[in-house]
Write a protein that holds these residues in place. Structure first.
Motif, mmCIF file in Angstrom:
data_model
loop_
_atom_site.group_PDB
_atom_site.id
_atom_site.type_symbol
_atom_site.label_atom_id
_atom_site.label_comp_id
_atom_site.label_asym_id
_atom_site.label_seq_id
_atom_site.Cartn_x
_atom_site.Cartn_y
_atom_site.Cartn_z
ATOM 1 N N LYS B 280 -34.691 -36.054 10.315
ATOM 2 C CA LYS B 280 -34.911 -37.420 9.850
ATOM 3 C C LYS B 280 -34.606 -38.428 10.951
ATOM 4 C CE LYS B 280 -33.602 -36.407 5.065
ATOM 5 N NZ LYS B 280 -32.518 -36.606 4.066
ATOM 6 N N PHE B 281 -33.691 -38.048 11.836
ATOM 7 C CA PHE B 281 -33.336 -38.960 12.923
ATOM 8 C C PHE B 281 -34.551 -39.385 13.730
ATOM 9 C CE2 PHE B 281 -29.009 -37.064 12.571
ATOM 10 C CZ PHE B 281 -28.336 -38.255 12.340
ATOM 11 N N ALA B 282 -35.488 -38.473 13.840
ATOM 12 C CA ALA B 282 -36.644 -38.757 14.681
ATOM 13 C C ALA B 282 -37.591 -39.785 14.061
ATOM 14 C CB ALA B 282 -37.401 -37.464 14.990
ATOM 15 N N ILE B 283 -37.484 -39.976 12.759
ATOM 16 C CA ILE B 283 -38.443 -40.899 12.140
ATOM 17 C C ILE B 283 -37.876 -42.256 11.756
ATOM 18 C CG2 ILE B 283 -39.787 -38.977 11.238
ATOM 19 C CD1 ILE B 283 -38.665 -39.662 8.475
ATOM 20 N N VAL B 284 -36.560 -42.388 11.769
ATOM 21 C CA VAL B 284 -35.984 -43.652 11.303
ATOM 22 C C VAL B 284 -35.790 -44.686 12.409
ATOM 23 C CG1 VAL B 284 -34.826 -42.545 9.387
ATOM 24 C CG2 VAL B 284 -33.612 -42.841 11.554
ATOM 25 N N THR B 285 -36.056 -44.285 13.646
ATOM 26 C CA THR B 285 -35.862 -45.248 14.729
ATOM 27 C C THR B 285 -37.174 -45.962 15.037
ATOM 28 O OG1 THR B 285 -36.314 -43.515 16.333
ATOM 29 C CG2 THR B 285 -34.008 -43.917 15.791
ATOM 30 N N ARG B 286 -37.042 -47.026 15.804
ATOM 31 C CA ARG B 286 -38.228 -47.737 16.275
ATOM 32 C C ARG B 286 -38.113 -47.843 17.780
ATOM 33 N NH1 ARG B 286 -39.717 -46.387 12.254
ATOM 34 N NH2 ARG B 286 -40.852 -47.452 10.599
ATOM 35 N N PRO B 287 -38.944 -47.235 18.557
ATOM 36 C CA PRO B 287 -40.014 -46.358 18.092
ATOM 37 C C PRO B 287 -39.472 -45.056 17.524
ATOM 38 C CG PRO B 287 -39.792 -46.212 20.464
ATOM 39 C CD PRO B 287 -38.914 -47.342 20.036
ATOM 40 N N ALA B 288 -40.299 -44.433 16.676
ATOM 41 C CA ALA B 288 -39.932 -43.124 16.159
ATOM 42 C C ALA B 288 -40.131 -42.129 17.285
ATOM 43 C CB ALA B 288 -40.817 -42.779 14.970
ATOM 44 N N VAL B 289 -39.417 -41.035 17.223
ATOM 45 C CA VAL B 289 -39.417 -40.107 18.341
ATOM 46 C C VAL B 289 -40.428 -38.959 18.204
ATOM 47 C CG1 VAL B 289 -37.955 -38.696 19.834
ATOM 48 C CG2 VAL B 289 -36.950 -40.578 18.513
ATOM 49 N N THR B 290 -41.221 -38.794 19.231
ATOM 50 C CA THR B 290 -42.149 -37.664 19.271
ATOM 51 C C THR B 290 -41.323 -36.386 19.321
ATOM 52 O OG1 THR B 290 -43.887 -38.879 20.409
ATOM 53 C CG2 THR B 290 -43.881 -36.481 20.679
ATOM 54 N N SER B 291 -41.713 -35.416 18.539
ATOM 55 C CA SER B 291 -40.867 -34.220 18.463
ATOM 56 C C SER B 291 -41.655 -32.944 18.240
ATOM 57 C CB SER B 291 -39.856 -34.380 17.325
ATOM 58 O OG SER B 291 -39.042 -33.232 17.204
ATOM 59 N N ILE B 292 -41.095 -31.886 18.778
ATOM 60 C CA ILE B 292 -41.587 -30.568 18.408
ATOM 61 C C ILE B 292 -41.193 -30.449 16.950
ATOM 62 C CG2 ILE B 292 -41.149 -28.095 18.644
ATOM 63 C CD1 ILE B 292 -40.372 -28.810 21.636
ATOM 64 N N SER B 293 -42.090 -29.968 16.125
ATOM 65 C CA SER B 293 -41.764 -29.872 14.715
ATOM 66 C C SER B 293 -41.497 -28.430 14.328
ATOM 67 C CB SER B 293 -42.917 -30.433 13.889
ATOM 68 O OG SER B 293 -42.642 -30.293 12.524
ATOM 69 N N GLN B 294 -40.237 -28.171 14.050
ATOM 70 C CA GLN B 294 -39.874 -26.826 13.633
ATOM 71 C C GLN B 294 -39.864 -26.781 12.112
ATOM 72 O OE1 GLN B 294 -36.506 -24.929 15.333
ATOM 73 N NE2 GLN B 294 -36.253 -26.432 16.954
ATOM 74 N N PRO B 295 -40.328 -25.701 11.538
ATOM 75 C CA PRO B 295 -40.255 -25.552 10.082
ATOM 76 C C PRO B 295 -38.830 -25.147 9.697
ATOM 77 C CG PRO B 295 -41.243 -23.610 11.029
ATOM 78 C CD PRO B 295 -40.992 -24.554 12.170
ATOM 79 N N LYS B 296 -37.927 -26.100 9.808
ATOM 80 C CA LYS B 296 -36.506 -25.775 9.632
ATOM 81 C C LYS B 296 -36.190 -25.144 8.283
ATOM 82 C CE LYS B 296 -35.503 -30.034 10.605
ATOM 83 N NZ LYS B 296 -36.861 -30.436 11.003
ATOM 84 N N TYR B 297 -36.677 -25.811 7.242
ATOM 85 C CA TYR B 297 -36.424 -25.282 5.911
ATOM 86 C C TYR B 297 -36.940 -23.849 5.801
ATOM 87 C CZ TYR B 297 -36.582 -24.977 0.797
ATOM 88 O OH TYR B 297 -36.418 -24.599 -0.502
#
Lengths: 341, 341
Positions: B280-297
């Motif tokens: 969630k940290f990656a989406i709540v900032t401005r700018p939001a952070v580009t990220s490798i998306s791991q299927p954590k769950y």
DNA sequence: TCAAAATATGCAAACGCTTACAATGTTAAC
DNA sequence: GTTAACATTGTAAGCGTTTGCATATTTTGA
């Protein structure tokens, strides 16, 4: 495939040539054992790699040295920090923690408590926002002490540890009003929950009254406890012409703030925000979010400490513990935000 | 004070006039029970409010329907999301979860595993960044299957579920290089950890090689896994004249980004950032952070599913599971960031 | 209608430990 | 040298289930 069956207390007893009872005594630190035999037993234990079987122990002693923690969601920063406090002092007292996520669903909460009872936990720490009647009954039927962490019931029938929500919200609301806001939005959870209606809303209303502002119901918003919900409620907050908001959840606060920023509203110049939980979320944004600072870790730790006493049949001098809070002033409020109690 | 001692299997047996064995059979869903007696037993169970004692059951059956989860810190978003996946499928298979925080301390990890063995858990899911030799030995000595989630050992001796770290880092690094960066910083954990040296660093080096850029050791940074550490490493990253960074942890990424922003460096115009966990940290900032998306769950869920098979003595066709990842393009990289595999 | 096969049920031995209570051994005062 | 008082150790009865085996009881097929 599997390693050799581990030794039992019987194995070490026969190896040393003493009875089970004696081995049990040294394992449990009973003092009535001659130093020399104690040494021999310990040696045998070491050689055999004996580890007492906690299940058997639990059956015989009726104590499992395990507690249950039922919480809405580990993934929620607020609760996970409480959980960490709980876990640390649990370990300190040699308890293990059985964790259950409920998503605040009363059905799952009931099942969780029943399941924990079945597993014979020595105590339970319960987190959430409200205690459903059914859940309350289940808790009452369980033969293990229960303490609430981070919320409470209106009747205070269960031990709990919290901060003074009324005061915390009252202070922040007043600070915002002193900053010149006439229309401060309050974003909380369902008013069917005591913590929202009897505490948070109360603090808000008290502040308004003290500051001589009429209470306007249309400035009170209900929202789910997540970022997307914050974004949604922000639209309604804007429509209500509020110029500041107090939220009960950090993710919601971020949703509101980002909605504003994305709409070109300047924070804090044109809109101020104060949130309640002071999780990491509050500090990683720009601006960082002003927040009521709850001693989350301590709430968990103290709750667990209370539970150890209860499990030990000690009397609690105080069953409703209130921990101190502060206000962390950051970038979503103007610098002259003045906090007075 | 306490509620009446709950009924035992004996109570319901005598009430119905059957033997313990019969009651046990209906409780356990054994089919060899006449429908009529089954009904009677069920009725008695209901009337008496009988709940089987899991501890006694565990002693007799040698199965506790409990698994252990050892993790660095519940408070860390990455791990807590894995934990949620684990917990959900654990419940699905009627297992309870015993949770332990280790802060990645090998001593505590060893204690945790031993303790779980003592409690007779049916299986263990282990999270962390590296398996210390001692911990590995302890795991090997435990009579319960263990699966690793979100990291792996260099020899693949233990079942695990992960994403393809090499590819994920390689792709992001290349994308950044295509965006025009000659000096891309790599911020990871200690190189003593296989996951960092053999996977993340490897992916980075592969990308450089493919893109024809010389590997410069001074662009590889080691950092703790938190926000403050990110702020600190950012200074060194700046000194190294890097114009972009790939990090292994979202909080670290935010620390770096905020350091830049606070210094007046424009993100992404003057500095681009890609992180790895997409919390969630990656989406709540401005700018939001580009990220490798791991299927954590899913990593947690799949790990738990593997564990159920192992506990059931089923054969795993594949012990090293790799789940697919994607790249989530957001505001910390320029719009033309091009992801190619 | 009856034996054989299939179903239901009961018996009792574990499971590995704790813990009253009993038994034995030691010590110390006289 | 006795004996009371204390320290040490052993005995055995649970704790509440599961489960292999034995014993009914019912069903089936001829």
């Amino acid at each position: 495939m599997k390693k050799k069956q581990s030794a039992t207390i019987y194995d070490v007893a026969s190896r040393v040539g003493v009875s089970l009872a004696t081995v049990s005594r040294v394992v449990n630190g009973n003092t009535n054992v001659r130093e020399s035999t104690k040494r021999k037993v310990l040696a045998a234990i070491d050689e055999l790699g004996y580890h007492p079987n906690a299940v058997a122990r639990g059956l015989a002693s009726k104590k499992t040295t395990t507690i249950g923690v039922v919480m809405p969601d580990v993934t929620d920063m607020y609760y996970s920090e409480l959980a960490r406090g709980i876990d640390d002092v649990a370990n300190m007292y040699h308890y293990d923690v059985l964790l259950t996520n409920t998503d605040e669903d009363p059905v799952r909460e009931t099942m969780a408590v029943n399941n924990l009872a079945t597993k014979q936990v020595d105590g339970i720490i319960f987190m959430g926002n409200e205690l459903d009647r059914e859940v309350l009954n289940t808790i009452a039927s369980v033969d293990a002490p229960v303490v609430l962490a981070g919320f409470l019931t209106s009747d205070g029938s269960l031990p709990s540890v919290n901060i003074d929500y009324v005061a915390a919200i009252r202070e922040s609301t007043k600070a915002l009003i002193r900053n010149g806001h006439q229309r401060v939005a309050l974003v909380i959870g369902p008013l069917t929950h005591a913590i929202n209606k009897q505490y948070r809303l109360k603090g808000y209303q008290d502040a308004l009254e003290e500051m001589g502002i009429d209470y306007d119901e249309s400035l009170v918003f209900t929202s789910h406890q997540d970022y997307a919900a914050g974004m949604q409620v922000a639209e309604r907050v804007t429509a209500a012409k509020a110029t500041a908001a107090i939220t009960y959840d950090d993710e919601v606060a971020l949703g509101i703030m980002n909605y504003m920023i994305d709409k070109g509203v300047k924070v804090p110049d044109d809109f101020e925000v104060v949130t309640s939980n002071n999780t990491k979320f509050a500090i990683v944004t720009r601006p960082a979010v002003t927040s009521i600072s709850q001693p989350k870790y301590d709430i968990g730790a103290v709750a667990m400490r209370m539970l150890t006493k209860l499990m030990n049949n000690e009397i609690l001098e105080d069953t409703q513990i209130t921990l101190p809070h502060t206000i962390e002033r950051r970038g979503t409020t103007k610098n002259d935000l003045e906090i007075k109690m």
